[in-house]
Design a protein around this motif. Structure first.
Motif, PDB file in Angstrom:
ATOM      1  N   GLN A   1      36.539  58.911  14.744  1.00 38.52           N
ATOM      2  CA  GLN A   1      37.988  58.882  14.618  1.00 38.52           C
ATOM      3  C   GLN A   1      38.615  57.766  15.445  1.00 38.52           C
ATOM      4  O   GLN A   1      39.626  57.173  15.052  1.00 38.52           O
ATOM      5  CB  GLN A   1      38.581  60.229  15.026  1.00 38.52           C
ATOM      6  N   PHE A   2      38.001  57.442  16.571  1.00 42.57           N
ATOM      7  CA  PHE A   2      38.518  56.364  17.421  1.00 42.57           C
ATOM      8  C   PHE A   2      38.377  55.015  16.716  1.00 42.57           C
ATOM      9  O   PHE A   2      39.330  54.230  16.655  1.00 42.57           O
ATOM     10  CB  PHE A   2      37.778  56.360  18.764  1.00 42.57           C
ATOM     11  N   ILE A   3      37.180  54.755  16.179  1.00 35.85           N
ATOM     12  CA  ILE A   3      36.948  53.510  15.447  1.00 35.85           C
ATOM     13  C   ILE A   3      37.827  53.457  14.207  1.00 35.85           C
ATOM     14  O   ILE A   3      38.339  52.391  13.838  1.00 35.85           O
ATOM     15  CB  ILE A   3      35.459  53.386  15.055  1.00 35.85           C
ATOM     16  N   ASN A   4      38.024  54.614  13.583  1.00 33.85           N
ATOM     17  CA  ASN A   4      38.852  54.675  12.383  1.00 33.85           C
ATOM     18  C   ASN A   4      40.285  54.231  12.673  1.00 33.85           C
ATOM     19  O   ASN A   4      40.885  53.465  11.914  1.00 33.85           O
ATOM     20  CB  ASN A   4      38.844  56.097  11.828  1.00 33.85           C
ATOM     21  N   PHE A   5      40.847  54.708  13.789  1.00 32.50           N
ATOM     22  CA  PHE A   5      42.190  54.278  14.185  1.00 32.50           C
ATOM     23  C   PHE A   5      42.212  52.782  14.507  1.00 32.50           C
ATOM     24  O   PHE A   5      43.158  52.069  14.135  1.00 32.50           O
ATOM     25  CB  PHE A   5      42.681  55.070  15.395  1.00 32.50           C
ATOM     26  N   LEU A   6      41.191  52.306  15.194  1.00 31.79           N
ATOM     27  CA  LEU A   6      41.137  50.902  15.591  1.00 31.79           C
ATOM     28  C   LEU A   6      41.129  49.977  14.380  1.00 31.79           C
ATOM     29  O   LEU A   6      41.909  49.005  14.314  1.00 31.79           O
ATOM     30  CB  LEU A   6      39.898  50.653  16.448  1.00 31.79           C
ATOM     31  N   LEU A   7      40.282  50.250  13.410  1.00 31.86           N
ATOM     32  CA  LEU A   7      40.148  49.388  12.237  1.00 31.86           C
ATOM     33  C   LEU A   7      41.290  49.575  11.245  1.00 31.86           C
ATOM     34  O   LEU A   7      41.756  48.611  10.634  1.00 31.86           O
ATOM     35  CB  LEU A   7      38.821  49.665  11.518  1.00 31.86           C
ATOM     36  N   SER A   8      41.738  50.808  11.094  1.00 27.97           N
ATOM     37  CA  SER A   8      42.700  51.123  10.041  1.00 27.97           C
ATOM     38  C   SER A   8      44.144  50.955  10.468  1.00 27.97           C
ATOM     39  O   SER A   8      45.006  50.616   9.651  1.00 27.97           O
ATOM     40  CB  SER A   8      42.490  52.563   9.550  1.00 27.97           C
ATOM     41  N   ALA A   9      44.450  51.221  11.752  1.00 23.78           N
ATOM     42  CA  ALA A   9      45.845  51.214  12.209  1.00 23.78           C
ATOM     43  C   ALA A   9      46.104  50.260  13.370  1.00 23.78           C
ATOM     44  O   ALA A   9      47.250  50.087  13.768  1.00 23.78           O
ATOM     45  CB  ALA A   9      46.262  52.631  12.606  1.00 23.78           C
ATOM     46  N   GLY A  10      45.071  49.657  13.937  1.00 22.63           N
ATOM     47  CA  GLY A  10      45.259  48.671  14.978  1.00 22.63           C
ATOM     48  C   GLY A  10      45.026  49.168  16.391  1.00 22.63           C
ATOM     49  O   GLY A  10      44.834  50.373  16.621  1.00 22.63           O
ATOM     50  N   VAL A  11      45.041  48.243  17.319  1.00 29.96           N
ATOM     51  CA  VAL A  11      44.714  48.524  18.724  1.00 29.96           C
ATOM     52  C   VAL A  11      45.693  49.508  19.349  1.00 29.96           C
ATOM     53  O   VAL A  11      45.300  50.391  20.117  1.00 29.96           O
ATOM     54  CB  VAL A  11      44.690  47.209  19.535  1.00 29.96           C
ATOM     55  N   LEU A  12      46.977  49.388  19.030  1.00 26.83           N
ATOM     56  CA  LEU A  12      47.987  50.259  19.638  1.00 26.83           C
ATOM     57  C   LEU A  12      47.718  51.722  19.309  1.00 26.83           C
ATOM     58  O   LEU A  12      47.756  52.592  20.198  1.00 26.83           O
ATOM     59  CB  LEU A  12      49.388  49.855  19.176  1.00 26.83           C
ATOM     60  N   MET A  13      47.462  52.034  18.046  1.00 28.10           N
ATOM     61  CA  MET A  13      47.195  53.427  17.640  1.00 28.10           C
ATOM     62  C   MET A  13      45.914  53.934  18.291  1.00 28.10           C
ATOM     63  O   MET A  13      45.825  55.090  18.705  1.00 28.10           O
ATOM     64  CB  MET A  13      47.090  53.529  16.121  1.00 28.10           C
ATOM     65  N   PHE A  14      44.938  53.061  18.380  1.00 25.86           N
ATOM     66  CA  PHE A  14      43.670  53.386  19.041  1.00 25.86           C
ATOM     67  C   PHE A  14      43.912  53.778  20.500  1.00 25.86           C
ATOM     68  O   PHE A  14      43.399  54.796  20.985  1.00 25.86           O
ATOM     69  CB  PHE A  14      42.741  52.179  18.930  1.00 25.86           C
ATOM     70  N   LEU A  15      44.729  52.989  21.205  1.00 24.59           N
ATOM     71  CA  LEU A  15      45.014  53.258  22.608  1.00 24.59           C
ATOM     72  C   LEU A  15      45.838  54.536  22.782  1.00 24.59           C
ATOM     73  O   LEU A  15      45.598  55.312  23.714  1.00 24.59           O
ATOM     74  CB  LEU A  15      45.750  52.074  23.230  1.00 24.59           C
ATOM     75  N   ILE A  16      46.797  54.763  21.896  1.00 24.11           N
ATOM     76  CA  ILE A  16      47.615  55.974  21.977  1.00 24.11           C
ATOM     77  C   ILE A  16      46.744  57.215  21.798  1.00 24.11           C
ATOM     78  O   ILE A  16      46.914  58.220  22.497  1.00 24.11           O
ATOM     79  CB  ILE A  16      48.743  55.947  20.926  1.00 24.11           C
ATOM     80  N   PHE A  17      45.786  57.132  20.878  1.00 25.06           N
ATOM     81  CA  PHE A  17      44.875  58.264  20.632  1.00 25.06           C
ATOM     82  C   PHE A  17      44.033  58.543  21.875  1.00 25.06           C
ATOM     83  O   PHE A  17      43.812  59.704  22.238  1.00 25.06           O
ATOM     84  CB  PHE A  17      43.991  57.953  19.430  1.00 25.06           C
ATOM     85  N   ILE A  18      43.574  57.496  22.543  1.00 21.82           N
ATOM     86  CA  ILE A  18      42.806  57.668  23.774  1.00 21.82           C
ATOM     87  C   ILE A  18      43.689  58.251  24.879  1.00 21.82           C
ATOM     88  O   ILE A  18      43.268  59.156  25.616  1.00 21.82           O
ATOM     89  CB  ILE A  18      42.196  56.324  24.220  1.00 21.82           C
ATOM     90  N   ILE A  19      44.910  57.728  25.007  1.00 21.15           N
ATOM     91  CA  ILE A  19      45.839  58.217  26.033  1.00 21.15           C
ATOM     92  C   ILE A  19      46.128  59.703  25.828  1.00 21.15           C
ATOM     93  O   ILE A  19      46.263  60.464  26.804  1.00 21.15           O
ATOM     94  CB  ILE A  19      47.145  57.398  26.003  1.00 21.15           C
TER      95      ILE A  19
END
Length: 403
Positions: free
Chosen positions: A321-339
Motif C-alpha cells: 500500500q505504501f508503494i501504491n500511494f507513492l507510484l499512483s498518487a505521489g510523494v506527498l500522499m506517500f508521506l501523509i500515509f506514513i505520518i
C-alpha cells in the motif's frame, strides 16, 4: 425512545462487524447494513461523540482522503474512483462507530463472525481433502474456495480476531479461558492455511508481549511454548514449509528470492518510479497497474515463459500500500500515509493491544494493496475502530497482565 434507537444502532453496527469476514462472498450485504447505519446515525449521535475521532492521527487520514479526492478531480482520473471510494468507506465506518457506547459487543460480534467463517472453512478443507486425497494449501484456486476469500485478507481477519480475543480475555472474568482458547484456535488455523504475513504479525505481537507484561517469567514461558508449538506445526505441515521456502532441495538465496512474486512486482515498481519521474502527482492507481502489466510482458529475468505468463495473466498490483500511494498518487500522499501510522504509534504505543493492531496493519499494508478492495477498506477501518475503543478513556487493562 432514544435508548431503543441506541440499542438498535448497536445491534446493526455489531451485525456489520460480524459480516465483514464474509465480504468476499457478497459485498452488497455490508453496504446495505452501512446504509441502515447512516439512516439511524443522526438520531443517536451526540456532540461529545465526535471527540473520539478528533485527534492528529485521524486528521491526517482525513487530509489524505480529501487530497486524493481533489487529485481525482483535477487530473480527471475517473478510473480511480473505486479506490478513492474505498478510502471514503474507511472514513464512513469510522464515523459510524462513534455513537457506540458498549465497546465489547461489536468486538465480540467480529470474533464470532470470524469463528463462523473458520468453522465453514474447516468443513470445506475436510471435504477438499476427502475428494482430492491430498492436503495442499500452498497455491491454487482451491485455497480461496476453501477459505471463502483471498488468503492474505482472510488471514488478517484471523489476526485481528486473535488480538481481540486476547483483549476480551482481560475485560471479562467468567469466560476468560474461553477467549484464550479461541485465540489459540485462530492461531492454529493460520498455521494450517499457511498464512505467512499473518503468522509473522502474531510472532511480532507475541514478542512485544514480553516487553509489556508485568510478569516476565510467565511471559517468557508463554513465548517458548508458542515457539515449540510452531516448530511442531512446521514439521507436520508441508504447505507451511513451502510457503516459507523451507525445502530439502538446495537452492541459492537468489533462487529462493525469485520464488516470491513480490520480487518481480517490487522490481517493476522500482523501474516505473525512476522511469516515469511522476514524483509529485503519481500516475494514477489504474494506470500504475497497467504499467506493471507492461513490465511483466517485457521483463527478461523470469525463470521461464510459464512464470512470465503467470504474472501477465495474474496482473499483479504493487502488493504494497505504501508503494501504491507513492507510484499512483505521489510523494506527498506517500508521506501523509506514513505520518498517519507514526502519529498512531505516538498516541497509542502505551496500550499493548493498540500497539499490536498497529503492527499487524502495517505488515498487512506492506504486502498487500489493502485499500484497493472493499474488504481491505472494511478491515482497515475496523482496526482503527477497535484500536480507538481499546485506548479510549475509561478502558482498563490496556496492557496484558499475567498476575
Amino acid at each position: 425512545m432514544k435508548k431503543n434507537l441506541e440499542y438498535i444502532y448497536l445491534t446493526v453496527f455489531s451485525l456489520f462487524c460480524a459480516v465483514v469476514p464474509f465480504t468476499d462472498l457478497g459485498e452488497a450485504i455490508p453496504n446495505i447494513i452501512l446504509i441502515v447505519l447512516i439512516a439511524l446515525f443522526p438520531f443517536v449521535v451526540q456532540k461529545q461523540n465526535w471527540r473520539k475521532i478528533l485527534d492528529k492521527r485521524f486528521y491526517t487520514l482525513y487530509l489524505l482522503v480529501f487530497l486524493l479526492t481533489i487529485q481525482l478531480v483535477i487530473f480527471k482520473r475517473w478510473e480511480d474512483f473505486k479506490f478513492v471510494n474505498n478510502l471514503w468507506l474507511v472514513v464512513l465506518i469510522l464515523i459510524s462507530s462513534i455513537p457506540i457506547k458498549n465497546k465489547l459487543v461489536p468486538i465480540l460480534s467480529f470474533i464470532y463472525g470470524s469463528l463462523a467463517l473458520l468453522v465453514i472453512s474447516v468443513i470445506n478443507l475436510v471435504i477438499h481433502y476427502k475428494l482430492s486425497g491430498q492436503f495442499n494449501m500452498t497455491v491454487g484456486d482451491h485455497v480461496s474456495s476453501i477459505l471463502l476469500g483471498d488468503r492474505p485478507y482472510i488471514g488478517y481477519v484471523y489476526v485481528l480476531s486473535f488480538c481481540m480475543c486476547l483483549y476480551v480475555a482481560t475485560q471479562v472474568s467468567k469466560a476468560k479461558f474461553l477467549y484464550y482458547i479461541l485465540a489459540l484456535l485462530f492461531l492454529i488455523f493460520l498455521l494450517i492455511i499457511s498464512a505467512r504475513i499473518s503468522l509473522i504479525s502474531i510472532i511480532i505481537g507475541v514478542l512485544a508481549y514480553f516487553c509489556y507484561a508485568k510478569n516476565r517469567k510467565k511471559a517468557g514461558l508463554i513465548i517458548i511454548t508458542l515457539c515449540f508449538f510452531s516448530v511442531v506445526m512446521f514439521s507436520i505441515n508441508p504447505s507451511l514449509k513451502k510457503r516459507f521456502f523451507i525445502s530439502s532441495t538446495n537452492y541459492s538465496l537468489e533462487q529462493m528470492v525469485k520464488f516470491e512474486p513480490r520480487y518481480f512486482i517490487w522490481s517493476c515498481a522500482n523501474d516505473i518510479f525512476f522511469q516515469n519521474k511522476s514524483y509529485l502527482a503519481g500516475s494514477g492507481f489504474v494506470n500504475i497497474n497497467n504499467e506493471l502489466e507492461n513490465c511483466y510482458v517485457n521483463r527478461l529475468d523470469f525463470a521461464d515463459e510459464k512464470q512470465q505468463d503467470f504474472f501477465v495473466r495474474s496482473k499483479f498490483n504493487t502488493h504494497n500500500q505504501f508503494i501504491n500511494f507513492l507510484l499512483s498518487a505521489g510523494v506527498l500522499m506517500f508521506l501523509i500515509f506514513i505520518i498517519f501510522f507514526v502519529l498512531w504509534l505516538k498516541l497509542d504505543y502505551k496500550s499493548y493491544y493498540s500497539f499490536i493492531l498497529l503492527l499487524s496493519l502495517i505488515l498487512f499494508c506492506s504486502v498487500e494493496n489493502v485499500l484497493t478492495r472493499q474488504m481491505g477498506g472494511e478491515l482497515f477501518a475496523l482496526t482503527l475502530v477497535f484500536s480507538t475503543m481499546i485506548s479510549s478513556k475509561g478502558q482498563n487493562h490496556n496492557n496484558p497482565s499475567l498476575k
